[in-house]
Design a protein around this motif. Structure first.
Motif, PDB file in Angstrom:
ATOM      1  N   GLY A  49       0.789  -1.230   0.000  1.00 14.21           N
ATOM      2  CA  GLY A  49       0.000   0.000   0.000  1.00 14.21           C
ATOM      3  C   GLY A  49       0.819   1.276   0.000  1.00 14.21           C
ATOM      4  N   MET A  50       2.054   1.213  -0.507  1.00 13.39           N
ATOM      5  CA  MET A  50       2.826   2.456  -0.629  1.00 13.39           C
ATOM      6  C   MET A  50       2.230   3.310  -1.740  1.00 13.39           C
ATOM      7  SD  MET A  50       6.703   1.125  -0.481  1.00 13.39           S
ATOM      8  CE  MET A  50       6.327  -0.005  -1.782  1.00 13.39           C
ATOM      9  N   LEU A  51       2.175   4.600  -1.505  1.00 12.43           N
ATOM     10  CA  LEU A  51       1.724   5.539  -2.533  1.00 12.43           C
ATOM     11  C   LEU A  51       2.990   6.271  -2.984  1.00 12.43           C
ATOM     12  CD1 LEU A  51      -1.460   6.699  -0.578  1.00 12.43           C
ATOM     13  CD2 LEU A  51      -1.271   4.859  -2.272  1.00 12.43           C
ATOM     14  N   SER A  55       9.253   8.033  -4.868  1.00 12.56           N
ATOM     15  CA  SER A  55      10.360   7.149  -4.479  1.00 12.56           C
ATOM     16  C   SER A  55      10.445   5.910  -5.368  1.00 12.56           C
ATOM     17  CB  SER A  55      10.260   6.760  -3.000  1.00 12.56           C
ATOM     18  OG  SER A  55       8.975   6.368  -2.663  1.00 12.56           O
ATOM     19  N   GLU A  56       9.359   5.564  -6.092  1.00 14.18           N
ATOM     20  CA  GLU A  56       9.425   4.386  -6.963  1.00 14.18           C
ATOM     21  C   GLU A  56       9.523   4.777  -8.440  1.00 14.18           C
ATOM     22  OE1 GLU A  56       6.816   0.443  -7.155  1.00 14.18           O
ATOM     23  OE2 GLU A  56       7.388   0.913  -5.105  1.00 14.18           O
ATOM     24  N   LEU A  57       9.984   6.005  -8.692  1.00 12.57           N
ATOM     25  CA  LEU A  57      10.137   6.462 -10.083  1.00 12.57           C
ATOM     26  C   LEU A  57      11.249   5.671 -10.780  1.00 12.57           C
ATOM     27  CD1 LEU A  57       9.489   8.525 -12.343  1.00 12.57           C
ATOM     28  CD2 LEU A  57      11.149  10.067 -11.282  1.00 12.57           C
ATOM     29  N   VAL A 261      13.779  -3.497  -1.439  1.00 12.15           N
ATOM     30  CA  VAL A 261      13.107  -3.942  -0.219  1.00 12.15           C
ATOM     31  C   VAL A 261      12.467  -2.716   0.417  1.00 12.15           C
ATOM     32  CG1 VAL A 261      15.108  -3.710   1.352  1.00 12.15           C
ATOM     33  CG2 VAL A 261      13.310  -5.357   1.880  1.00 12.15           C
ATOM     34  N   TYR A 262      11.275  -2.917   0.968  1.00 11.20           N
ATOM     35  CA  TYR A 262      10.629  -1.798   1.661  1.00 11.20           C
ATOM     36  C   TYR A 262       9.961  -2.297   2.925  1.00 11.20           C
ATOM     37  CZ  TYR A 262       6.992  -3.451  -1.632  1.00 11.20           C
ATOM     38  OH  TYR A 262       6.157  -4.217  -2.389  1.00 11.20           O
ATOM     39  N   LEU A 263       9.907  -1.376   3.911  1.00 11.62           N
ATOM     40  CA  LEU A 263       9.263  -1.682   5.195  1.00 11.62           C
ATOM     41  C   LEU A 263       8.190  -0.611   5.414  1.00 11.62           C
ATOM     42  CD1 LEU A 263      12.511  -2.403   5.456  1.00 11.62           C
ATOM     43  CD2 LEU A 263      11.856  -2.967   7.763  1.00 11.62           C
ATOM     44  N   GLY A 274       8.218  -5.952   1.900  1.00 16.01           N
ATOM     45  CA  GLY A 274       8.051  -6.480   0.553  1.00 16.01           C
ATOM     46  C   GLY A 274       9.206  -6.014  -0.301  1.00 16.01           C
ATOM     47  N   ALA A 275       9.134  -6.374  -1.495  1.00 14.95           N
ATOM     48  CA  ALA A 275       8.447  -7.499  -2.084  1.00 14.95           C
ATOM     49  C   ALA A 275       9.376  -8.058  -3.140  1.00 14.95           C
ATOM     50  CB  ALA A 275       7.145  -7.044  -2.737  1.00 14.95           C
ATOM     51  N   THR A 276       9.286  -9.362  -3.320  1.00 16.87           N
ATOM     52  CA  THR A 276      10.030  -9.957  -4.424  1.00 16.87           C
ATOM     53  C   THR A 276       9.353  -9.563  -5.736  1.00 16.87           C
ATOM     54  OG1 THR A 276       8.704 -11.970  -4.443  1.00 16.87           O
ATOM     55  CG2 THR A 276      10.638 -11.947  -2.977  1.00 16.87           C
ATOM     56  N   LEU A 317      -0.026 -11.617  -7.314  1.00 26.69           N
ATOM     57  CA  LEU A 317       0.387 -11.437  -8.708  1.00 26.69           C
ATOM     58  C   LEU A 317       0.059 -10.024  -9.168  1.00 26.69           C
ATOM     59  CD1 LEU A 317      -0.905 -14.885 -10.043  1.00 26.69           C
ATOM     60  CD2 LEU A 317       1.465 -14.253  -9.501  1.00 26.69           C
ATOM     61  N   ARG A 318       1.101  -9.249  -9.479  1.00 28.36           N
ATOM     62  CA  ARG A 318       0.863  -7.928 -10.059  1.00 28.36           C
ATOM     63  C   ARG A 318       0.460  -8.127 -11.519  1.00 28.36           C
ATOM     64  NH1 ARG A 318       5.982  -8.052  -7.857  1.00 28.36           N
ATOM     65  NH2 ARG A 318       6.470  -6.672  -6.125  1.00 28.36           N
ATOM     66  N   PRO A 319      -0.442  -7.286 -12.026  1.00 30.40           N
ATOM     67  CA  PRO A 319      -0.748  -7.372 -13.455  1.00 30.40           C
ATOM     68  C   PRO A 319       0.262  -6.550 -14.244  1.00 30.40           C
ATOM     69  CG  PRO A 319      -2.319  -5.906 -12.344  1.00 30.40           C
ATOM     70  CD  PRO A 319      -1.312  -6.336 -11.310  1.00 30.40           C
ATOM     71  N   HIS A 343       0.301  -3.063 -12.691  1.00 28.88           N
ATOM     72  CA  HIS A 343       1.621  -3.542 -12.274  1.00 28.88           C
ATOM     73  C   HIS A 343       1.951  -3.125 -10.842  1.00 28.88           C
ATOM     74  CE1 HIS A 343       6.128  -4.245 -13.317  1.00 28.88           C
ATOM     75  NE2 HIS A 343       5.544  -5.331 -12.871  1.00 28.88           N
ATOM     76  N   ARG A 344       2.995  -2.293 -10.620  1.00 28.53           N
ATOM     77  CA  ARG A 344       3.399  -1.965  -9.239  1.00 28.53           C
ATOM     78  C   ARG A 344       2.560  -0.862  -8.615  1.00 28.53           C
ATOM     79  NH1 ARG A 344       8.260  -1.401 -12.032  1.00 28.53           N
ATOM     80  NH2 ARG A 344       7.937   0.828 -11.749  1.00 28.53           N
ATOM     81  N   ASN A 345       1.610  -0.290  -9.394  1.00 30.65           N
ATOM     82  CA  ASN A 345       0.982   0.958  -8.941  1.00 30.65           C
ATOM     83  C   ASN A 345      -0.531   0.870  -8.762  1.00 30.65           C
ATOM     84  OD1 ASN A 345       3.386   2.652  -8.939  1.00 30.65           O
ATOM     85  ND2 ASN A 345       3.393   2.245 -11.136  1.00 30.65           N
TER      86      ASN A 345
END
Ligand code: GLY
Length: 388
Positions: A49-51, A55-57, A261-263, A274-276, A317-319, A343-345
């Motif tokens: 649930g990270m928004l 940071s994930e750019l 890796v994120y906490l 997560g996450a692999t 499973l991410r799409p 996908h990741r978002n």
């Protein structure tokens, strides 16, 4: 009166993307139904649930960044509206994010990310190792530096999914708790679905929002079937005892030897790790190797985690889509729209997806910010790539 098996809009998939689409459609006066054996399930039950628009750019995802930021901006109002509609607490936490570097390579990579942020006009601030540890005292002494991103927040995706089910019910959405087996097509138009029980559900428009399963629904013509594949993610949940709080005050993430890796610390004491990211088809096994890698990397970043009870392991499973961006809106098959490939978002993009699909369903057009994500970008590309 129309039959409960007929609707203006039938959404295939009751994950957060299907639910937000159904909720927004029903709010606009469309008779809406969702077909899914377990509404509120899917990847959101696993996601942290990270928004994390900033940071994930990733390089090459600048057009996706625009959509991610548009959705992040909507989050406060979206949460307020959904909370008001349902009386549910969504675990929305405006806590910000720290991206840490553990060695010289990580630090060089993070410097590059910081430069990309600056070129893109995004807010992030470079901190040295001591400043990082002052912010988060549980960080490993070896942390060499980091980026403070105060605009990247978090929400609890399980609570979000549960609230969306309630909001849909209150808005009059009909739930068919069964699997959609096949898209029904007549005279080159999508007309509904046949369920796994053999029932036909008819609809004026069908929205395919079945996450990673969207790419394999029977009956969808070639060239319209979305190029979506499953990307496995394993996730751990730990519990921080109340006497240790606050263990972490914000989301902390890092790249450790090339793996993310994120906490994600929740206010109720849950700590999600997560996450692999694994290309293994439909496999959702939690493996010793996956758990080991997550614990090893998280331990390197925050050594104290090994003291915490491990309360849950899971995999989802991410799409995934070919350009890591979602497929939104009308397709080349009349009556069929897509809301998939997030996908990741997926969690981040929930508000903007609901609004974009509602606009497409009521006007036939996507709003400007969603137009680059038309599913037709893949069919057009496929046509130009045909050999002469
Ligand atoms: N956005 C986090 C993940 O996909 O793992």
């Amino acid at each position: 009166m129309s039959s409960p098996r007929t609707s203006d809009v039938l959404v295939i998939g009751g994950g957060i993307i299907g639910l937000v689409t159904a909720w927004r459609a029903a709010q606009r006066g469309l008779a809406t139904a969702v077909v899914d054996p377990e509404p509120g399930g899917g990847a959101a039950r696993v996601a942290a649930g990270m928004l994390a628009a900033v940071s994930e750019l990733h390089y090459g995802e600048e057009s996706l960044l625009g959509l991610n930021l548009a959705s992040a901006r909507r989050y406060p109002d979206f949460v307020a509206e959904l909370t008001e509609a349902t009386g549910r607490d969504l675990g929305y936490r405006r806590c910000g994010t720290l991206v840490a570097a553990l060695d010289a390579d990580d630090r060089a990579q993070l410097r590059e990310l910081h430069a990309l942020h600056e070129r893109s006009g995004l807010e992030s601030r470079w901190l040295n190792g001591r400043e990082c540890r002052r912010l988060e005292p549980m960080l490993a002494p070896g942390v060499r530096g980091g980026l403070r991103v105060d605009g990247d927040h978090q929400i609890d995706p399980r609570r979000l999914a549960d609230a969306l089910v309630v909001a849909c019910e209150r808005a009059g959405v009909v739930f068919h708790r069964v699997r959609a087996a096949r898209l029904s097509v007549a005279r080159e138009r999508a007309t509904g679905v046949r369920t796994a029980e053999g029932t036909d559900l008819a609809a004026g428009r069908v929205v395919l929002a079945a996450g990673s399963l969207s790419g394999r629904l029977a009956g969808v013509p070639d060239g319209v079937l979305p190029p979506v594949r499953p990307v496995k993610g394993q996730v751990l949940r730990l519990t921080v005892p109340a006497r240790w709080a606050p263990f972490l005050s914000r989301t902390v993430r890092a790249v450790v030897r090339g793996s993310q890796v994120y906490l994600v610390p929740r206010e109720n004491g849950e700590l999600v790790i997560g996450a692999t990211s694994e290309e293994l088809g439909w496999d959702t096994t939690v493996t010793a190797g996956g758990v080991y890698a997550l614990l090893r990397d998280a331990h390197e970043l925050v050594p104290g985690i090994t003291e915490l009870p491990l309360t849950e392991t899971c995999a989802g499973l991410r799409p995934g889509s070919p350009d890591n961006a979602p497929l939104l809106g009308p397709t080349d098959l009349a009556g069929l729209l897509l809301a998939t490939g997030h996908h990741r978002n997926g969690v981040l993009l929930t508000p903007v997806t609901g609004d974009a699909l509602a606009r497409a369903l009521t006007t036939g057009e996507l709003p400007a910010e969603a137009r680059p994500f038309t599913p037709r970008r893949f069919t057009a590309a496929a046509r130009t790539e045909q050999p002469a």
